[in-house]
Motif scaffolding. Structure first.
Motif, mmCIF file in Angstrom:
data_model
loop_
_atom_site.group_PDB
_atom_site.id
_atom_site.type_symbol
_atom_site.label_atom_id
_atom_site.label_comp_id
_atom_site.label_asym_id
_atom_site.label_seq_id
_atom_site.Cartn_x
_atom_site.Cartn_y
_atom_site.Cartn_z
ATOM 1 N N ALA A 129 0.864 -1.141 -0.017
ATOM 2 C CA ALA A 129 0.205 -0.015 0.227
ATOM 3 C C ALA A 129 0.709 1.295 -0.044
ATOM 4 C CB ALA A 129 -0.885 0.022 1.139
ATOM 5 N N GLN A 130 1.941 1.280 0.827
ATOM 6 C CA GLN A 130 2.693 2.315 0.909
ATOM 7 C C GLN A 130 3.595 2.585 -0.466
ATOM 8 O OE1 GLN A 130 3.024 3.817 3.975
ATOM 9 N NE2 GLN A 130 4.139 5.347 3.068
ATOM 10 N N ALA A 131 4.083 1.548 -0.888
ATOM 11 C CA ALA A 131 4.583 1.710 -2.332
ATOM 12 C C ALA A 131 3.781 2.059 -3.462
ATOM 13 C CB ALA A 131 5.287 0.513 -2.718
ATOM 14 N N VAL A 132 2.506 1.586 -3.445
ATOM 15 C CA VAL A 132 1.657 2.021 -4.384
ATOM 16 C C VAL A 132 1.157 3.377 -4.715
ATOM 17 C CG1 VAL A 132 -0.923 1.808 -4.826
ATOM 18 C CG2 VAL A 132 0.540 -0.407 -4.969
ATOM 19 N N GLN A 133 1.272 3.936 -3.534
ATOM 20 C CA GLN A 133 0.847 5.370 -3.336
ATOM 21 C C GLN A 133 1.989 6.522 -4.300
ATOM 22 O OE1 GLN A 133 -0.228 7.137 0.537
ATOM 23 N NE2 GLN A 133 -0.513 5.093 1.071
ATOM 24 N N GLU A 134 2.974 5.705 -4.448
ATOM 25 C CA GLU A 134 4.021 6.597 -4.956
ATOM 26 C C GLU A 134 4.267 6.123 -6.575
ATOM 27 O OE1 GLU A 134 7.888 6.236 -2.769
ATOM 28 O OE2 GLU A 134 6.641 6.951 -0.842
ATOM 29 N N LEU A 135 3.175 5.534 -7.084
ATOM 30 C CA LEU A 135 3.294 5.106 -8.404
ATOM 31 C C LEU A 135 2.424 5.864 -9.186
ATOM 32 C CD1 LEU A 135 3.319 1.028 -8.239
ATOM 33 C CD2 LEU A 135 5.492 2.813 -8.816
ATOM 34 N N ASP A 136 2.765 6.030 -10.544
ATOM 35 C CA ASP A 136 1.622 6.442 -11.366
ATOM 36 C C ASP A 136 0.629 5.575 -11.336
ATOM 37 O OD1 ASP A 136 3.030 8.716 -12.256
ATOM 38 O OD2 ASP A 136 3.643 7.991 -13.957
ATOM 39 N N SER A 137 -0.661 5.882 -11.513
ATOM 40 C CA SER A 137 -1.965 5.085 -11.414
ATOM 41 C C SER A 137 -1.850 3.895 -12.402
ATOM 42 C CB SER A 137 -3.126 5.885 -11.664
ATOM 43 O OG SER A 137 -3.253 6.092 -12.902
ATOM 44 N N ASP A 138 -1.396 4.089 -13.716
ATOM 45 C CA ASP A 138 -1.313 2.869 -14.437
ATOM 46 C C ASP A 138 -0.537 1.665 -14.057
ATOM 47 O OD1 ASP A 138 0.718 4.828 -14.874
ATOM 48 O OD2 ASP A 138 0.658 4.046 -17.094
ATOM 49 N N ASP A 139 0.740 2.177 -13.357
ATOM 50 C CA ASP A 139 1.607 1.161 -12.756
ATOM 51 C C ASP A 139 1.163 0.495 -11.486
ATOM 52 O OD1 ASP A 139 3.609 1.732 -14.589
ATOM 53 O OD2 ASP A 139 4.660 3.073 -13.526
ATOM 54 N N ALA A 140 0.237 1.214 -10.793
ATOM 55 C CA ALA A 140 -0.331 0.826 -9.488
ATOM 56 C C ALA A 140 -1.314 -0.215 -10.073
ATOM 57 C CB ALA A 140 -0.951 1.957 -8.718
ATOM 58 N N VAL A 141 -2.270 0.136 -11.037
ATOM 59 C CA VAL A 141 -3.236 -0.887 -11.536
ATOM 60 C C VAL A 141 -2.501 -1.940 -11.928
ATOM 61 C CG1 VAL A 141 -4.915 -1.400 -13.139
ATOM 62 C CG2 VAL A 141 -4.883 0.823 -11.924
ATOM 63 N N TYR A 142 -1.463 -2.115 -12.732
ATOM 64 C CA TYR A 142 -0.865 -2.998 -13.249
ATOM 65 C C TYR A 142 -0.411 -4.170 -12.409
ATOM 66 C CZ TYR A 142 2.254 -5.376 -16.870
ATOM 67 O OH TYR A 142 2.645 -6.192 -17.811
ATOM 68 N N ILE A 143 0.178 -3.781 -10.874
ATOM 69 C CA ILE A 143 0.556 -4.237 -10.219
ATOM 70 C C ILE A 143 -0.704 -4.991 -9.245
ATOM 71 C CG2 ILE A 143 1.651 -4.433 -7.777
ATOM 72 C CD1 ILE A 143 3.808 -2.548 -9.078
ATOM 73 N N LEU A 144 -1.570 -4.101 -9.056
ATOM 74 C CA LEU A 144 -2.659 -4.453 -8.251
ATOM 75 C C LEU A 144 -3.774 -5.530 -8.957
ATOM 76 C CD1 LEU A 144 -3.961 -1.344 -6.336
ATOM 77 C CD2 LEU A 144 -2.794 -3.142 -5.487
ATOM 78 N N GLU A 145 -3.681 -5.412 -10.270
ATOM 79 C CA GLU A 145 -4.618 -6.113 -10.964
ATOM 80 C C GLU A 145 -4.476 -7.532 -10.676
ATOM 81 O OE1 GLU A 145 -4.882 -5.177 -15.033
ATOM 82 O OE2 GLU A 145 -3.010 -5.417 -15.619
ATOM 83 N N ASP A 146 -3.419 -8.280 -10.732
ATOM 84 C CA ASP A 146 -2.958 -9.582 -10.585
ATOM 85 C C ASP A 146 -3.345 -10.301 -9.278
ATOM 86 O OD1 ASP A 146 -2.559 -9.876 -13.210
ATOM 87 O OD2 ASP A 146 -0.503 -9.267 -13.055
#
Lengths: 492, 492
Positions: A129-146
């Motif tokens: 969660a901490q790391a995801v906040q610092e990502l651009d949303s497209d990268d965050a989604v790419y990691i979260l979707e799996d």
């Protein structure tokens, strides 16, 4: 005891085989290639340089976080991704743990799905969660979707409200759509602003996306009115109003559009970025060319793999997954193989009397198969790129029939002569020559009509063409050759 | 008499075949897809809409230049390219003649090589020279590079000095290098300028390139010092000096770099544009992502075609060219087909006594071929994308051997049972099962080791793998099956 870092532990035989095979394949350095002063982390073959990997391994063994950070701080996310892939599985999690907050999560968007899952699964949700906040949303989604839904929810719950809403909106769009790939950070201004106001706003606002090449123009309800390219803004006087320099966005991408379709728009219209809009024409995000390049690569790869009878395999898949995913294709082929065998079986009596026919029959079938696969490859590719359509299909079908006939006659003469001499029988030469012409022509017809038909009924021609085409050339090949022989030698 | 415009004149049979095949394949309209108000010129299948083509044809028949211009003035260059490809050959030159100076030459960069050559060859050199001046240098080079040297010189001689020098410099670089694909128009400023000065310069200068996303920073000798992204310029205060916001260009592309290599740099580092430098590190041009996207597409296509045994074919190639280009591949395959046949010939006596062997032997060889082509496809692709390297080759080889063994045993049992029942002989079932395990394992080994070896010796694994791999599975398949049968039934 120093571990042999970075090289897969392998049984001695395999290892020696490997070394013999690969030592200089990826060994040569390419110092001359990159003009940049810092050392290149890749060798000539494009693999991570062994010395660099050794340095990283040593730092990991010593748990020397400072040295590790020094080595990797200048790495681009994709270089970091390649490094992670080159490490041993246990070293990967060591790396992430040792780097802690300094680990750049974008690197995870650059590695194989399985490796990403392995790393992310080993991490506590809080850290993700901490790391995801610092990502651009497209990268965050790419990691979260799996991730599975439970972990996804747990992570989203720990995010600030705006962030959470944004990511959830992207995740709500179906997989492989523009909505999943878009970035929800963008720059949008009202049409009545001046160029000067816009520039001042950008100078002041600290929340701008990291990179952007277009400014979108919206009305108060976020409806998309148009866009201005940055060079256009820079070329215009401060007093000019945005609406005077903006252009209509002819290529706004609906969020639900398939990513492949969106990639085609980018290609066709040479777009660098495009607005993504929801069903009410409201601006919800931006799709950028770098994401699209990945989609294009992926789609081209899929076609190639499918034609080779392989599904969505990754290099990191296990033996069991790989074996299982390849079985269906082999099963389908098995059915057609037995079909072809039963054609041969019809002529059992003929073969018993002239064994030379059994020797020669694979040549007829095999050459037909090769010719058909040439035609089929061209057809499948042209269908994928939409180069083959109603305006040229007639011409292409006629061309392929012409090529099949010409090459058929050519190889008929050649094979007929060789076979006739080999078995000292001009009749055998004549029979195989006639069968060759028939099968090469059938190969050409099958090679083009089968993919066209499959496309018409909505099947993916890349997946299923080759099994049907092989069936045609095997069956026609055996039938023509053995049938002609039976008739010619009067054995029926 | 109104001609049936836009549809290839075809013999009645072919035409009816075609209609049956294609009528609704490309027929449905996709009005809902594009939200833009103007009518979409494409139908659902991505082909030019028949009604639009008819309108254009009518205008051409009437030689109505005004109507023609009205219809095409809003078309994007790529739409214009698709339109040209959909027209009949004689209509294409009519179109160019009728449009005269209004014909946008960039459309020619979007059509097949043969069609471009056809159109350009029909035009006087003066007209080409006139048109080329209005193109970006990369498009101009794209059109000029395919002309023969004489025409090239004649056209270049008619250009203004600067233009001529620029184009000649690009043309002097070898084919398929970054120097050929680069655009020689770019924006470059000295490092000591302020952001304000830079913006003012862009507002004043009428000679800027049509589109750009980066400003390059150079010293007085044109040596590249760095680059600034446009968003960076817009975010900075007017007083800030360029050298403070510029970043080092780590990824300057040497003009002699292969275009494929350059494309890889773009992909890896998510570049939108990159400086192209000569051997003295002087800035000579800029390579942009839209050109790179074309290169990526082209390279992926080449791999697919090569694996299918087809060279650099275009859909517009003639029967003769196509036939000729496919013969070498078929010839190579012929040699291996005869090799496999001679293996069968060794066991002539065995087949004479048990004809069932002739019926079943193509199954063993064919299934091995399919399994091998699965492994080979994955390997060739992974080599092309550089995902397969020394760090994972050992693991992948072991995985493929495992998959070969497991699937080999699986299909051995299956085929053994079917064959045993079919011929009512458990011995035949046992022999084919044993041969299947051997051949599937050989297929796995051949499928991965052959591409790796070819890559090692510098051959393109996409071109030549499949012929060697098929040779292995045919020869091993026939030899194992017939050899085992000879031994088991004591027929030697």
């Amino acid at each position: 005891m120093a571990r042999e870092a970075g090289v897969q532990p392998a049984s001695p035989i395999i290892k020696r085989l490997l070394e013999a095979l690969l030592d200089d394949l990826h060994g040569v350095d390419k110092d001359q290639r990159n003009a940049s002063p810092e050392a290149d982390i890749y060798n000539e073959g494009g693999a991570i340089r062994a010395s660099f990997l050794q340095t990283i391994s040593d730092a990991l063994d010593r748990r020397d976080a400072a040295a590790l950070k020094r080595e990797i701080e200048d790495l681009h996310q994709s270089e970091m991704g390649d490094l992670i892939e080159a490490l041993q599985p246990d070293q990967r999690s060591d790396l992430v743990t040792l780097l802690g907050a300094d680990f750049d999560f974008t690197a995870l968007t650059e590695v194989d799905d399985n490796i990403r899952a392995e790393i992310v699964d080993a991490m506590p949700n809080e850290q993700i969660a901490q790391a995801v906040q610092e990502l651009d949303s497209d990268d965050a989604v790419y990691i979260l979707e799996d991730l599975d839904e439970e972990d996804q929810e747990a992570i989203l719950a720990q995010l600030p409200f705006t962030e959470r809403v944004r990511l959830r909106r992207s995740l709500d769009y179906p997989e492989e759509t523009a909505g999943r790939r878009m970035q929800t950070e963008f720059v949008a201004v009202p049409a009545f602003w001046s160029v000067g106001q816009t520039i001042d706003y950008m100078r002041e606002d600290g929340n701008l996306p990291e990179r952007f090449s277009q400014i979108f123009v919206i009305d108060p309800t976020f409806k998309l009115l148009g866009a201005v390219d940055l060079d256009q803004v820079l070329r215009s006087k401060r007093g000019v109003r945005i609406e005077e320099v903006m252009h209509e966005t002819r290529h706004a991408i609906p969020a639900t559009m398939d990513q492949e379709e969106a990639a085609r728009e980018f290609e066709q219209y040479d777009l660098l970025s495009a607005a993504v809009v929801d069903e009410n024409e409201r601006l919800v995000g931006v799709l950028t060319i770098d994401d699209v390049v990945d989609v294009i690569q992926q789609e081209a790869e899929e076609d190639l793999l499918r034609m080779g009878g392989v599904g969505d395999e990754e290099l990191s898949d296990s033996v069991r997954d790989t074996s299982r995913s390849r079985v269906p294709w082999l099963l389908v082929n098995l059915v057609t193989a037995f079909l072809a065998a039963s054609v041969i079986n019809l002529f059992e009596g003929t073969i018993e009397q002239i064994v030379a026919l059994a020797v020669l029959m694979p040549i007829v079938a095999g050459m037909g198969g090769n010719a058909a696969s040439q035609t089929m490859t061209v057809t499948v590719r042209a269908l994928a790129t939409r180069d083959l359509d109603i305006y040229n299909a007639g011409r292409i079908i006629r061309r392929e029939m012409g090529v099949g006939l010409i090459n058929g006659i050519l190889f008929a003469v050649l094979i007929g002569c060789v076979a006739g001499f080999w078995f000292g029988d001009i009749n055998i030469g004549g029979v195989i020559a006639a069968a060759m012409v028939i099968n090469m022509f059938a190969a050409a017809l099958g090679g083009i009509l089968i993919p066209l038909l499959l496309d018409k009924v909505g099947a993916d021609p890349a997946v299923s063409s080759s099994v049907f085409v092989t069936a045609v050339t095997d069956i026609v090949g055996f039938f023509a050759f053995l049938g002609l022989a039976t008739w010619w030698f009067g054995l029926a």
